[in-house]
Design an enzyme around this catalytic site. Structure first.
Site, PDB file in Angstrom:
ATOM      1  CG  ASP A  81      21.728  -5.924 -20.952  1.00 24.48           C
ATOM      2  OD1 ASP A  81      22.069  -6.668 -20.012  1.00 24.48           O
ATOM      3  OD2 ASP A  81      22.481  -5.625 -21.897  1.00 24.48           O
ATOM      4  CD  GLU A 100      17.624  20.289   7.602  1.00 23.68           C
ATOM      5  OE1 GLU A 100      18.743  20.872   7.598  1.00 23.68           O
ATOM      6  OE2 GLU A 100      16.928  20.194   8.619  1.00 23.68           O
ATOM      7  CD  GLU A 108      23.293  22.992   2.656  1.00 27.10           C
ATOM      8  OE1 GLU A 108      23.004  23.658   3.677  1.00 27.10           O
ATOM      9  OE2 GLU A 108      24.438  22.535   2.449  1.00 27.10           O
ATOM     10  CD  GLU A 142      22.180  26.776   3.679  1.00 29.82           C
ATOM     11  OE1 GLU A 142      23.189  27.364   4.119  1.00 29.82           O
ATOM     12  OE2 GLU A 142      21.336  26.258   4.426  1.00 29.82           O
ATOM     13  CD  GLU A 146      18.636  23.609   3.793  1.00 35.33           C
ATOM     14  OE1 GLU A 146      19.837  23.865   4.000  1.00 35.33           O
ATOM     15  OE2 GLU A 146      17.804  23.376   4.707  1.00 35.33           O
ATOM     16  CG  HIS A 154      22.218  18.957   7.770  1.00 33.57           C
ATOM     17  ND1 HIS A 154      22.072  20.234   8.270  1.00 33.57           N
ATOM     18  CD2 HIS A 154      23.530  18.848   7.422  1.00 33.57           C
ATOM     19  CE1 HIS A 154      23.235  20.868   8.218  1.00 33.57           C
ATOM     20  NE2 HIS A 154      24.132  20.036   7.703  1.00 33.57           N
ATOM     21  NE  ARG A 185      22.083  25.490  14.086  1.00 30.67           N
ATOM     22  CZ  ARG A 185      21.038  25.045  13.404  1.00 30.67           C
ATOM     23  NH1 ARG A 185      21.223  24.230  12.391  1.00 30.67           N
ATOM     24  NH2 ARG A 185      19.817  25.412  13.724  1.00 30.67           N
ATOM     25  CD  GLU A 225      20.380  18.733  11.768  1.00 27.90           C
ATOM     26  OE1 GLU A 225      19.599  19.401  11.072  1.00 27.90           O
ATOM     27  OE2 GLU A 225      21.196  19.238  12.575  1.00 27.90           O
ATOM     28  NE  ARG A 268      25.371  20.170  11.946  1.00 29.99           N
ATOM     29  CZ  ARG A 268      24.647  21.188  11.475  1.00 29.99           C
ATOM     30  NH1 ARG A 268      23.334  21.135  11.529  1.00 29.99           N
ATOM     31  NH2 ARG A 268      25.239  22.239  10.948  1.00 29.99           N
TER      32      ARG A 268
END
Length: 444
Positions: A53, A132, A134, A189, A196, A245, A316, A333, A335
């Site tokens: 359903d 990645e 966490e 982490e 992670e 990430h 970063r 990547e 982030r």
């Protein structure tokens, strides 16, 4: 996790003493759903004849359109390592089909496949993702409910005794490996209670299936350790939040399209264009990649999460980073994504954004190779660095302004997603929080 025929599965079920089948799928909001049937229904399942359903599932269909079919992806068959009293449980991840035999437009997994077909028309064979994710581990209280007590006071890459979640994390890794995951890293982490686990990249649909399986295993194993695992982006004020990430790459056969050994940065023209697409559409896809009110408590300066729309190969702080690996491991990547996202929707909008950059040869801003967090507002604007949406309400406005992202979701998903999230925003706005009482109750 493997390539299976119907005959393989029938044999495996007998060998493993499987007594129940879980037919899993994901709703529009990213919640894992499942229908469990006894093994006596295996042939019916394999013949795509199991009906459910759809009107009871968030954002699917109205009650007068409720009948839907679960089509299992045979390659997702796996037997869970734990046993119930009668035997073992196996699962399939399913696509949702309508009674006329067509894929359901509100099925996030089928929608991702639709966007992947457009990718193939542009000459690419694979879109790969290495996530990645966490998560936090909290202690359970005497009633078995999640408390606000973190499981440890460890920090980045800490070992026991500071990392008291080490045993739980190790058991998670062992169970994932037993299910076919190729684990590349597992560590504590930055924040207390935060962990992670990373695994090898795979093609888009399989990667999203793996993310959903990963969440299920993490929560199940944590419970066995008397802990509650949460993928809430920012469960605790004043410490880092949890991101996911996304490391993305396009392939053509066995060739990584993002790699060019003759370029100064060893990145291809397609890679630069893909990055340009990610930057252009960042405001529009943020509501999908950061889909809950709490997501925006993580996207603030000072806690390593990206806030500004920029890219770099060297630091970063921007939204998009290019890790150092080259050759087949060349990747982009992103982030900003957090683990509360529906991975199928996130990959659909990110792929569509990157492909827009390639199709239309979008201009790429210069890379920002210094810490953006140390720039003031005027300096950021002088460098054409703009902010991500600051809350879910702003993100929904930006989503509605981006026709490419809306098309990547399709009309059914975009409409139902926006309706659900607008209700979430309105409900949140009406709340009176403890912060407000502390700030205003005595003064006013």
């Amino acid at each position: 996790m493997g390539k299976y025929t119907m005959e393989d599965i029938i044999t495996k079920v007998k060998e493993e003493n499987v007594h129940y089948l879980r037919l899993m799928f994901t709703d529009i909001l990213g919640t894992i759903k499942n229908v469990e049937v006894p093994i006596s229904q295996l042939q019916k399942v394999l013949d795509n004849k199991l009906m459910f359903d759809g009107s009871s599932i968030e954002g699917f269909v109205r009650i007068e359109e409720s009948d839907m079919y679960l089509h299992p992806d045979l390659d997702t068959f796996l037997v869970f390592p734990w046993e119930v009293k009668e035997g073992k449980i196996a699962r399939f991840i399913c696509d949702i089909y309508q009674t006329d035999g067509t894929p359901f437009a509100g099925d996030p997994r089928s929608n991702l496949k639709r966007v992947l077909k457009k990718m193939e028309t542009l000459g690419f064979t694979d879109f790969n993702l290495g996530p990645e994710p966490e998560f936090f581990l909290f202690k359970l209280d005497e009633n078995g409910k999640p408390s606000l007590d973190l499981n440890d006071e460890g920090g980045y890459f800490d070992l026991a005794p500071n990392d008291l979640g080490e045993d739980c994390r190790r058991d998670i890794v062992l169970e994932l490996e037993a299910l076919g995951f190729e684990i590349e890293a597992s560590h504590h982490e930055v924040a207390s209670g935060q962990h992670e686990i990373d695994w090898k990249y795979s093609s888009a649909v399989e990667a999203c299936d793996n993310i959903q399986t990963f969440k299920l295993i993490v929560k199940t194993v944590a419970r066995k350790h008397g802990l509650h695992a949460t993928f809430m982006p920012k469960p605790v004020f004043g410490i880092n939040g949890s991101g996911m990430h996304c490391n993305m790459s396009l392939f053509n056969g066995d060739k990584n399209v993002f790699f060019d050994e003759d370029d100064e940065k060893q990145l291809s023209r397609a890679a630069y264009q893909f990055i340009a697409g990610l930057l252009k559409h960042a405001p529009g896809y943020t509501a999908i990649c950061n889909p809950i009110i709490n997501s925006y408590k993580r996207l603030v300066p000072g806690y390593e999460a990206p806030v500004y729309i920029a890219w770099s190969t060297q630091n970063r702080s921007p939204l998009v980073r290019i890790p150092n690996s080259r050759g087949l491991s060349t990747r982009v990547e992103l982030r900003s994504v957090d683990p509360s996202t529906n991975p199928y929707l996130a990959l659909a909008v990110l792929l569509a954004s990157g492909l827009d950059g390639i199709e239309n040869d979008l201009p790429l801003p210069v890379p920002i190779d210094r810490n953006i967090y140390t720039m003031d507002k005027e300096e950021r604007y002088a460098n054409d660095i703009h902010d991500l949406p600051k809350n879910l309400g702003e993100a929904l406005i930006e989503l509605d302004k981006d026709p490419l992202v809306l098309e990547a979701l399709g009309k059914h998903i975009s409409r139902n997603f926006k309706e659900a999230k607008e209700i979430e925003v309105e409900t949140y706005i009406m709340q009176v929080t403890e912060w407000e009482r502390e700030q205003y109750l005595n003064i006013y």
